[in-house]
Enzyme design. Structure first.
Site, PDB file in Angstrom:
ATOM      1  N   SER A   1     -10.804  -0.776   3.369  1.00 57.86           N
ATOM      2  CA  SER A   1     -10.079  -0.859   4.516  1.00 57.86           C
ATOM      3  C   SER A   1      -9.735   0.637   5.058  1.00 57.86           C
ATOM      4  CB  SER A   1      -8.647  -1.672   4.119  1.00 57.86           C
ATOM      5  OG  SER A   1      -9.094  -2.932   3.664  1.00 57.86           O
TER       6      SER A   1
ATOM      7  N   GLU B   1      -5.192   3.929   6.322  1.00 57.22           N
ATOM      8  CA  GLU B   1      -5.087   3.992   4.816  1.00 57.22           C
ATOM      9  C   GLU B   1      -5.597   5.074   3.921  1.00 57.22           C
ATOM     10  OE1 GLU B   1      -6.806   1.291   1.806  1.00 57.22           O
ATOM     11  OE2 GLU B   1      -5.405  -0.403   2.480  1.00 57.22           O
TER      12      GLU B   1
ATOM     13  N   ARG C   1       0.817  -1.131  -0.009  1.00 57.66           N
ATOM     14  CA  ARG C   1       0.043   0.021   0.069  1.00 57.66           C
ATOM     15  C   ARG C   1       0.784   1.335  -0.032  1.00 57.66           C
ATOM     16  NH1 ARG C   1      -3.359  -3.398  -0.714  1.00 57.66           N
ATOM     17  NH2 ARG C   1      -5.342  -3.710   0.163  1.00 57.66           N
TER      18      ARG C   1
HETATM   19  N1  EPU Z   1     -10.772 -10.791   9.447  1.00 62.81           N
HETATM   20  C1  EPU Z   1     -11.511 -11.200  10.893  1.00 62.81           C
HETATM   21  N2  EPU Z   1     -12.627 -10.495  11.196  1.00 62.81           N
HETATM   22  C2  EPU Z   1     -12.876  -9.332  10.111  1.00 62.81           C
HETATM   23  C3  EPU Z   1     -12.054  -9.366   8.993  1.00 62.81           C
HETATM   24  C4  EPU Z   1     -11.220 -10.152   8.736  1.00 62.81           C
HETATM   25  O1  EPU Z   1     -11.240 -12.195  11.639  1.00 62.81           O
HETATM   26  O2  EPU Z   1     -13.762  -8.568  10.676  1.00 62.81           O
HETATM   27  C5  EPU Z   1      -9.791 -12.276   9.273  1.00 62.81           C
HETATM   28  C6  EPU Z   1     -10.255 -13.044   8.165  1.00 62.81           C
HETATM   29  O3  EPU Z   1     -11.151 -14.201   8.707  1.00 62.81           O
HETATM   30  C7  EPU Z   1      -9.180 -13.608   7.641  1.00 62.81           C
HETATM   31  C8  EPU Z   1      -8.300 -12.342   7.620  1.00 62.81           C
HETATM   32  O4  EPU Z   1      -8.676 -11.723   8.688  1.00 62.81           O
HETATM   33  O5  EPU Z   1      -8.742 -14.784   8.254  1.00 62.81           O
HETATM   34  C9  EPU Z   1      -8.050 -11.498   6.386  1.00 62.81           C
HETATM   35  O6  EPU Z   1      -9.410 -11.234   6.008  1.00 62.81           O
HETATM   36  P1  EPU Z   1      -9.604 -10.798   4.478  1.00 62.81           P
HETATM   37  O7  EPU Z   1      -9.337 -11.680   3.712  1.00 62.81           O
HETATM   38  O8  EPU Z   1     -11.025 -10.097   4.325  1.00 62.81           O
HETATM   39  O9  EPU Z   1      -8.585  -9.642   4.004  1.00 62.81           O
HETATM   40  P2  EPU Z   1      -7.955  -8.301   4.858  1.00 62.81           P
HETATM   41  O10 EPU Z   1      -6.618  -8.613   5.304  1.00 62.81           O
HETATM   42  O11 EPU Z   1      -8.854  -7.906   5.979  1.00 62.81           O
HETATM   43  C10 EPU Z   1      -6.994  -7.269   2.911  1.00 62.81           C
HETATM   44  C11 EPU Z   1      -7.160  -5.826   2.222  1.00 62.81           C
HETATM   45  C12 EPU Z   1      -8.224  -5.714   1.496  1.00 62.81           C
HETATM   46  C13 EPU Z   1      -8.487  -6.769   0.240  1.00 62.81           C
HETATM   47  C14 EPU Z   1      -8.420  -8.015   1.049  1.00 62.81           C
HETATM   48  C15 EPU Z   1      -8.337  -9.411   0.203  1.00 62.81           C
HETATM   49  C16 EPU Z   1      -5.663  -4.546   3.620  1.00 62.81           C
HETATM   50  C17 EPU Z   1      -5.770  -3.222   4.578  1.00 62.81           C
HETATM   51  N3  EPU Z   1      -6.899  -4.608   3.185  1.00 62.81           N
HETATM   52  O12 EPU Z   1      -7.964  -7.098   3.862  1.00 62.81           O
HETATM   53  O13 EPU Z   1      -8.274  -4.353   0.527  1.00 62.81           O
HETATM   54  O14 EPU Z   1      -9.558  -6.587  -0.277  1.00 62.81           O
HETATM   55  O15 EPU Z   1      -7.061  -8.108   1.938  1.00 62.81           O
HETATM   56  O16 EPU Z   1      -7.044  -9.552  -0.465  1.00 62.81           O
HETATM   57  O17 EPU Z   1      -4.382  -4.790   3.097  1.00 62.81           O
HETATM   58  C18 EPU Z   1      -8.542  -2.294   0.772  1.00 62.81           C
HETATM   59  O18 EPU Z   1      -7.593  -1.956   0.547  1.00 62.81           O
HETATM   60  O19 EPU Z   1      -9.456  -1.364   0.767  1.00 62.81           O
HETATM   61  C19 EPU Z   1      -9.180  -3.452   0.657  1.00 62.81           C
HETATM   62  C20 EPU Z   1     -10.383  -4.047   0.776  1.00 62.81           C
END
Ligand code: EPU
Length: 339
Positions: A238, A334, A164
């Site tokens: 995010s 972010e 990012r």
């Molecule tokens: N999780 C939780 N609770 C929540 C949300 C997530 O326990 O409320 C856990 C999930 O179960 C999973 C892990 O966290 O084990 C990761 O969750 P997820 O796959 O939804 O991805 P993220 O790390 O929360 C990142 C990016 C997103 C992107 C997704 C998919 C960042 C800051 N965010 O989210 O990007 O869509 O991965 O690759 O890196 C954005 O930047 O605006 C964005 C949406």
């Protein structure tokens, strides 16, 4: 060139915060951009760039000039064997560009389907999702130097991409306007299905059935399920980055919470899921100051009442200090401030 005055930006930012630009120009060519910069310079006015408004926090009033780069056009620059260089102007909608490439069978962008915003903003924060980052498919970009008015080329090295991050958020912040981005795509399907949520969705499918089109479809389904559509519920995706912490700090958390969600980044570092931290701290689904922590994904703050950015920030600060107190982890915001 005459800017519009006192323009309401509430519909031009996906968080739908009320904001008024004292002066506003939508630039559809490099000449427009140069004219707008000169207009502001003659009046010693500050210039604030606004793309698709999907990763920004706007104040209630912006004095100076708000400049929206809206250059359009997509072209194939070169094709060699399986590899294509495809250039998109900065003002194209990101998701429509991804759909265009996937339909033409120019592969590589499928995992980045449905990300809101414009192509020109994508390299600034090196957008990423479901196991692919923009830098993986990036070839070069063209950007207008705000001081000299010249268009310069930035290859991957010069962009200094990171999670990012890019040079345009750091050392060269506010110094360039991206006018086009060129991607290195492939006619041979590129399958990236290693991200846990994707793997889970594709369980049971034969390897040969997993096409780029299936990946694009799966990513869109996942996003629609977890992330609120900004057209319906205002948000900027995010709200925090996933923090990168040492393996030692991670192990301490894992001792207490064996279910902690994290990704490997380097041998001595882990990227911990901020959504998991926020959920564990009890914020998921909560509303404070009229702003809500999204029920399906705690990393997203929504602004259902279309209140001002300062209310969103109050909730963000409360979450940040709670996570610091509870896990000794700093959450970094972010979306970028436009001041
Ligand atoms: N999780 C939780 N609770 C929540 C949300 C997530 O326990 O409320 C856990 C999930 O179960 C999973 C892990 O966290 O084990 C990761 O969750 P997820 O796959 O939804 O991805 P993220 O790390 O929360 C990142 C990016 C997103 C992107 C997704 C998919 C960042 C800051 N965010 O989210 O990007 O869509 O991965 O690759 O890196 C954005 O930047 O605006 C964005 C949406």
């Amino acid at each position: 060139m005459t800017p519009l005055v006192n323009v309401n930006l509430q519909r031009l930012n996906t968080l739908a915060v009320p904001s008024v630009a004292a002066n506003f120009v939508r630039a559809t060519s490099i000449t427009d951009l140069r004219d707008a910069l000169a207009w502001a310079q003659q009046r010693q006015m500050s210039v604030h760039l606004l793309g698709g408004g999907s990763n920004v926090l706007l104040p209630e009033r912006i004095d100076g000039l708000v400049l929206q780069p809206a250059l359009r056009g997509v072209e194939v620059l070169e094709e060699q064997g399986d590899t294509l260089l495809v250039r998109s102007a900065a003002g194209e909608n990101w998701h429509r560009f991804v759909q265009f490439c996937t339909a033409k069978k120019y592969y590589g962008l499928e995992n980045l389907s449905l990300i809101p915003g414009l192509v020109g903003a994508a390299p600034i924060q090196n957008i990423g999702a479901y196991g692919v980052e923009l830098c993986d498919v990036f070839d070069h970009l063209q950007a207008l130097n705000r001081s000299t008015g010249e268009v310069e080329v930035f290859d991957k090295n010069k962009c200094e991409f990171d999670y990012r991050e890019s040079v345009f958020k750091q050392r060269l912040r506010n110094q360039y306007i991206v006018v086009s981005v060129t991607f290195r795509l492939s006619r041979t399907p590129q399958i990236h299905d290693h991200y846990p949520a994707i793997k889970q969705e594709l369980l049971g499918l034969k390897r040969s059935a997993i096409t780029p089109e299936v990946i694009a479809h799966t990513v869109m389904e996942l996003r629609r399920r977890k992330l609120p559509s900004p057209d319906q519920i205002p948000n900027v995706g995010s709200f925090f980055k996933n923090p990168i912490i040492s393996v030692e700090s991670f192990e301490k958390i894992r001792e207490m919470y064996p279910d902690v969600a994290a990704y490997d980044v380097a041998s001595n570092q882990k990227k911990i899921a901020a959504g998991w931290l926020i959920e564990k701290a009890g914020w998921k689904g909560r509303t404070e100051f009229g702003v809500k922590v999204h029920e399906q994904q705690a990393l997203v703050l929504t602004n259902p009442n279309r209140g001002p950015a300062k209310q969103v920030l109050m909730l963000a600060k409360a979450i940040q200090s709670n996570i610091k107190a509870r896990f000794d982890i700093e959450l970094e915001q972010e979306p970028q401030f436009i001041e």
